[in-house]
Design an enzyme around this catalytic site. Structure first.
Site, mmCIF file in Angstrom:
data_model
loop_
_atom_site.group_PDB
_atom_site.id
_atom_site.type_symbol
_atom_site.label_atom_id
_atom_site.label_comp_id
_atom_site.label_asym_id
_atom_site.label_seq_id
_atom_site.Cartn_x
_atom_site.Cartn_y
_atom_site.Cartn_z
ATOM 1 N N GLY A 109 11.111 -21.465 20.739
ATOM 2 C CA GLY A 109 9.901 -22.103 20.935
ATOM 3 C C GLY A 109 9.073 -21.944 22.405
ATOM 4 O O GLY A 109 9.579 -21.529 23.229
ATOM 5 N N HIS A 113 8.053 -13.837 24.913
ATOM 6 C CA HIS A 113 8.222 -13.834 23.267
ATOM 7 C C HIS A 113 7.155 -12.962 22.429
ATOM 8 O O HIS A 113 7.638 -12.321 21.649
ATOM 9 C CB HIS A 113 8.181 -15.374 22.934
ATOM 10 C CG HIS A 113 8.992 -16.600 23.636
ATOM 11 N ND1 HIS A 113 8.500 -17.313 24.213
ATOM 12 C CD2 HIS A 113 10.047 -16.480 23.460
ATOM 13 C CE1 HIS A 113 9.486 -17.999 24.635
ATOM 14 N NE2 HIS A 113 10.589 -17.660 24.303
HETATM 15 P P1 AMP Z 1 14.076 -18.411 24.366
HETATM 16 O O1 AMP Z 1 13.124 -19.008 23.477
HETATM 17 O O2 AMP Z 1 14.186 -18.802 26.107
HETATM 18 O O3 AMP Z 1 15.582 -18.666 23.855
HETATM 19 O O4 AMP Z 1 14.017 -16.883 24.340
HETATM 20 C C1 AMP Z 1 13.960 -16.213 23.112
HETATM 21 C C2 AMP Z 1 13.880 -14.905 23.269
HETATM 22 O O5 AMP Z 1 12.696 -14.355 24.085
HETATM 23 C C3 AMP Z 1 15.378 -14.381 24.061
HETATM 24 O O6 AMP Z 1 15.567 -13.048 23.239
HETATM 25 C C4 AMP Z 1 14.698 -14.043 25.173
HETATM 26 O O7 AMP Z 1 15.538 -13.077 25.844
HETATM 27 C C5 AMP Z 1 13.241 -13.503 25.245
HETATM 28 N N1 AMP Z 1 12.559 -13.934 26.556
HETATM 29 C C6 AMP Z 1 12.379 -14.925 27.172
HETATM 30 N N2 AMP Z 1 11.602 -15.057 28.315
HETATM 31 C C7 AMP Z 1 11.395 -13.553 28.255
HETATM 32 C C8 AMP Z 1 10.576 -12.804 29.071
HETATM 33 N N3 AMP Z 1 10.151 -13.126 30.281
HETATM 34 N N4 AMP Z 1 10.356 -11.493 28.743
HETATM 35 C C9 AMP Z 1 11.063 -10.926 27.756
HETATM 36 N N5 AMP Z 1 11.674 -11.638 26.990
HETATM 37 C C10 AMP Z 1 11.966 -12.895 27.217
#
Ligand code: AMP
Length: 262
Positions: A27, A33
């Protein structure tokens, strides 16, 4: 868009005969995301976004209670991206009393070493989400490349019937990788944090001219204390990856040196 809270609701609502895309997140959605949601929307008949701040993947010294939670805003953004189902369970739904089964990918990369137990929590919750939602494709970001490598291993080793797609890191205009944890940075810390993407870019340029990318990036991380700077192989690409602390906040980032992420 429908919000689902329980495993039973997911089983009832989602038609397994359709091509299902899952985007697992914790989230506090940002454009990184949203890029995953857009890819899922383009590829799949049914798009599921999971929102779950997974207690099992937090270190003892990282405050779980402090992690940003913005479900209402996340729901608005998800709706705008055409998400069909938002799966936002309570912790007790995924970790019922007596929970005792863990998946441990024997991962030796630098991020795994720097955060003992972290990838065990990630692999366990992702396997649970895969079993609950039964996606054909699950989408992850390059920013967490070592997480993607662990999950590719999990899918391969346990013969899971799904495809993983890893999409490029989305950055702010100044180059800082978008992260929910950027909200922790003061403006002075945010300015200092730019040394991380800049050092990785310097490492990439060094690699292109035949110099040692790790040594160059390490030298360029002036002022930041890196946990590590290392080369990581993931999905057909070689990346230069680093984690660094800015005050109380730990940020990770990487750049592709060779190959192409799949
Ligand atoms: P998180 O909510 O941080 O667990 O991230 C959820 C998903 O979004 C994971 O697969 C992350 O690698 C991806 N994600 C987070 N930050 C980025 C970003 N800056 N660019 C692309 N994908 C991202």
């Amino acid at each position: 868009m429908k919000t689902l809270r329980t495993i039973g609701e997911v089983r009832e609502a989602i038609d397994p005969a359709k091509r299902i895309g899952l985007v697992p997140t914790m989230g506090a959605l940002h454009d990184g995301h949203l890029s995953l949601l857009r890819a899922a929307r383009a590829d799949c008949e049914v798009v599921v976004l999971s929102l779950f701040v997974n207690p099992a993947q937090f270190d003892l010294n990282e405050d779980l209670a402090r992690y940003p939670r913005t479900e209402e805003q996340d729901a608005r953004l998800a709706e705008r991206e055409g998400v069909d189902f938002l799966f936002a369970p309570e912790p007790g739904e995924l970790y019922p009393e007596g929970f005792a089964t863990w998946v441990d990918v024997e991962e030796t990369g630098a991020e795994g070493k720097a955060r003992p137990g972290h990838f065990r929590g990630v692999a366990t919750v992702c396997l649970k989400l895969f079993n609950i939602v039964r996606p054909h494709v699950a989408y992850f970001g390059q920013k967490d490349a070592q997480q993607a490598a662990v999950l590719r291993r999990l899918v391969r080793d346990l013969d899971l019937p799904l495809e993983l797609r890893v999409l490029p890191t989305v950055r702010d205009v100044d180059g800082l990788a978008l992260s929910s944890r950027n909200a922790y940075l003061s403006s002075e810390e945010r300015a200092r944090a730019l040394a991380l993407p800049r050092a990785l870019e310097a490492g990439k340029a060094a690699h292109a001219r035949g110099d040692d990318p790790v040594a160059v990036a390490q030298a360029a991380l002036n002022g930041l204390q890196p946990d590590y700077v290392e080369l990581v192989d993931v999905g057909g690409a070689t990346l230069l990856a680093s984690a660094a602390r800015i005050g109380a906040t730990r940020l990770i980032d990487n750049v592709v040196l060779e190959g192409e992420l799949r």
